[in-house]
Design an enzyme around this catalytic site. Structure first.
Site, PDB file in Angstrom:
ATOM      1  N   PHE A 107       0.816  -1.207   0.000  1.00 53.59           N
ATOM      2  CA  PHE A 107       0.000   0.000   0.000  1.00 53.59           C
ATOM      3  C   PHE A 107       0.853   1.262   0.000  1.00 53.59           C
ATOM      4  CE2 PHE A 107      -2.647  -3.197   2.036  1.00 53.59           C
ATOM      5  CZ  PHE A 107      -3.915  -2.955   1.515  1.00 53.59           C
ATOM      6  N   ASP A 108       0.471   2.209  -0.830  1.00 52.71           N
ATOM      7  CA  ASP A 108       0.911   3.575  -0.625  1.00 52.71           C
ATOM      8  C   ASP A 108       0.263   4.035   0.688  1.00 52.71           C
ATOM      9  OD1 ASP A 108       1.928   6.222  -1.300  1.00 52.71           O
ATOM     10  OD2 ASP A 108      -0.167   6.726  -1.711  1.00 52.71           O
ATOM     11  N   PHE A 109       0.743   5.137   1.251  1.00 55.78           N
ATOM     12  CA  PHE A 109       0.160   5.568   2.531  1.00 55.78           C
ATOM     13  C   PHE A 109      -0.732   6.802   2.383  1.00 55.78           C
ATOM     14  CE2 PHE A 109       0.155   7.446   6.791  1.00 55.78           C
ATOM     15  CZ  PHE A 109      -0.372   6.366   7.490  1.00 55.78           C
ATOM     16  N   ASP A 110      -0.100   7.949   2.060  1.00 54.91           N
ATOM     17  CA  ASP A 110      -0.867   9.193   1.934  1.00 54.91           C
ATOM     18  C   ASP A 110      -1.929   9.081   0.849  1.00 54.91           C
ATOM     19  OD1 ASP A 110       0.526  10.597   3.891  1.00 54.91           O
ATOM     20  OD2 ASP A 110       2.034  11.320   2.489  1.00 54.91           O
ATOM     21  N   ASP A 152      -2.966   5.857  -4.801  1.00 54.52           N
ATOM     22  CA  ASP A 152      -3.879   6.909  -5.250  1.00 54.52           C
ATOM     23  C   ASP A 152      -3.259   7.806  -6.304  1.00 54.52           C
ATOM     24  OD1 ASP A 152      -3.374   9.827  -3.228  1.00 54.52           O
ATOM     25  OD2 ASP A 152      -2.048   8.098  -3.349  1.00 54.52           O
TER      26      ASP A 152
END
Length: 211
Positions: free
Chosen positions: A6-9, A161
Site C-alpha cells: 500500500f501507498d500511505f498518503d 492513489d
C-alpha cells in the site's frame, strides 16, 4: 494474491488537507501570493525532494525541513480516516494476507500515521523514502518490499492513489490497483491502466479471494 503493498498518503490515511496546507504554509512564506491550494494538489504524490528541486532548486534541504516541521506539528489535527480501511486491513490480516507499505514519505512519519489509525500492528514493515535510493515510480521500493516478504511477483498487488504507485507496480512487474477516493479522481488514475480500481477498501477482500 498473497501480499498487498500500500501507498500511505491518500490511500490508507486521508492526509490531503495536511499536505496542501503544509505546502501553502511554506510556499506562501517563500513566494507570497503565487500558489493556491489547487496548485498544491499537483505536489501530492512525488517525493518532497522532487517537488522542491523544481520549485526552489537552491534551497531544497531548507524547504524540506520547513515542510517537515510544520507537517509533523499539525499532523494529528489535519488527517482523517477513510471509511472501512482499518476494518478491511484487519480482515485481510485474518485471512493470512501479507501487508506492507511502500511510500514516498519517511518511515517515522508513516509510523506516526499508523499509530494514529491504530493500524501499526497490521503491517510487517514500511518502505519509506529513507529506505531506498530511488522512489516510485522507480521499481526499487516495490522490489525491496517483495524481497523482504519473500513472495513471488505474481502474488503481489501494489495499491495507491497516484500514478507513481500504478507505474511503480508495473515497472516492478506486479499487478496494480488505483483507489477511487484519490483526490485526483478515478478518471485520472484510469489513464495509467491499473489492473483494478477500488471503489471501497473492502473491494480488496473480493480481489484476494478471486485471484
Amino acid at each position: 494474491m498473497k501480499a498487498l503493498l500500500f501507498d500511505f498518503d491518500g490511500t490508507l490515511l486521508n492526509t490531503n488537507d495536511l499536505i496542501i496546507q503544509t505546502f501553502m504554509h511554506v510556499l506562501e512564506e517563500r513566494f507570497p501570493g503565487q500558489y493556491s491550494p489547487k496548485d498544491c494538489m499537483n505536489f501530492i504524490g512525488p517525493s518532497l525532494r522532487e517537488t522542491f528541486e523544481q520549485l526552489t532548486p537552491n534551497e531544497i534541504d531548507e524547504m524540506i525541513e520547513k515542510y517537515r516541521q510544520w507537517n509533523y506539528a499539525n499532523h494529528d489535527n489535519l488527517v482523517t480516516e477513510y471509511d472501512g480501511v482499518v476494518d478491511t486491513l484487519e480482515k485481510l490480516k485474518q485471512k493470512g494476507i501479507r501487508l506492507a507499505i511502500v511510500s514516498t514519505k519517511r518511515r517515522d512519519t508513516i509510523e506516526k500515521g499508523l499509530e494514529l489509525m491504530g493500524a501499526k500492528h497490521l503491517f510487517e514493515f514500511w518502505v519509506g523514502v529513507d529506505s531506498v535510493k530511488n522512489v516510485k515510480p522507480d521499481p526499487e521500493p516495490v522490489l525491496l518490499a517483495i524481497e523482504k516478504l519473500g513472495v513471488s511477483k505474481e502474488d503481489v498487488l501494489m495499491i495507491g492513489d497516484n500514478y507513481h504507485d500504478i507505474l511503480a507496480g508495473k515497472n516492478a512487474g506486479v499487478k496494480s490497483a488505483g483507489v477511487a477516493w484519490s483526490i485526483k479522481g478515478e478518471e485520472y488514475l484510469k489513464q495509467f491502466d491499473p489492473d483494478y480500481m477500488l471503489q471501497h477498501m473492502s473491494d480488496l477482500l473480493t480481489i484476494v479471494e478471486e485471484s
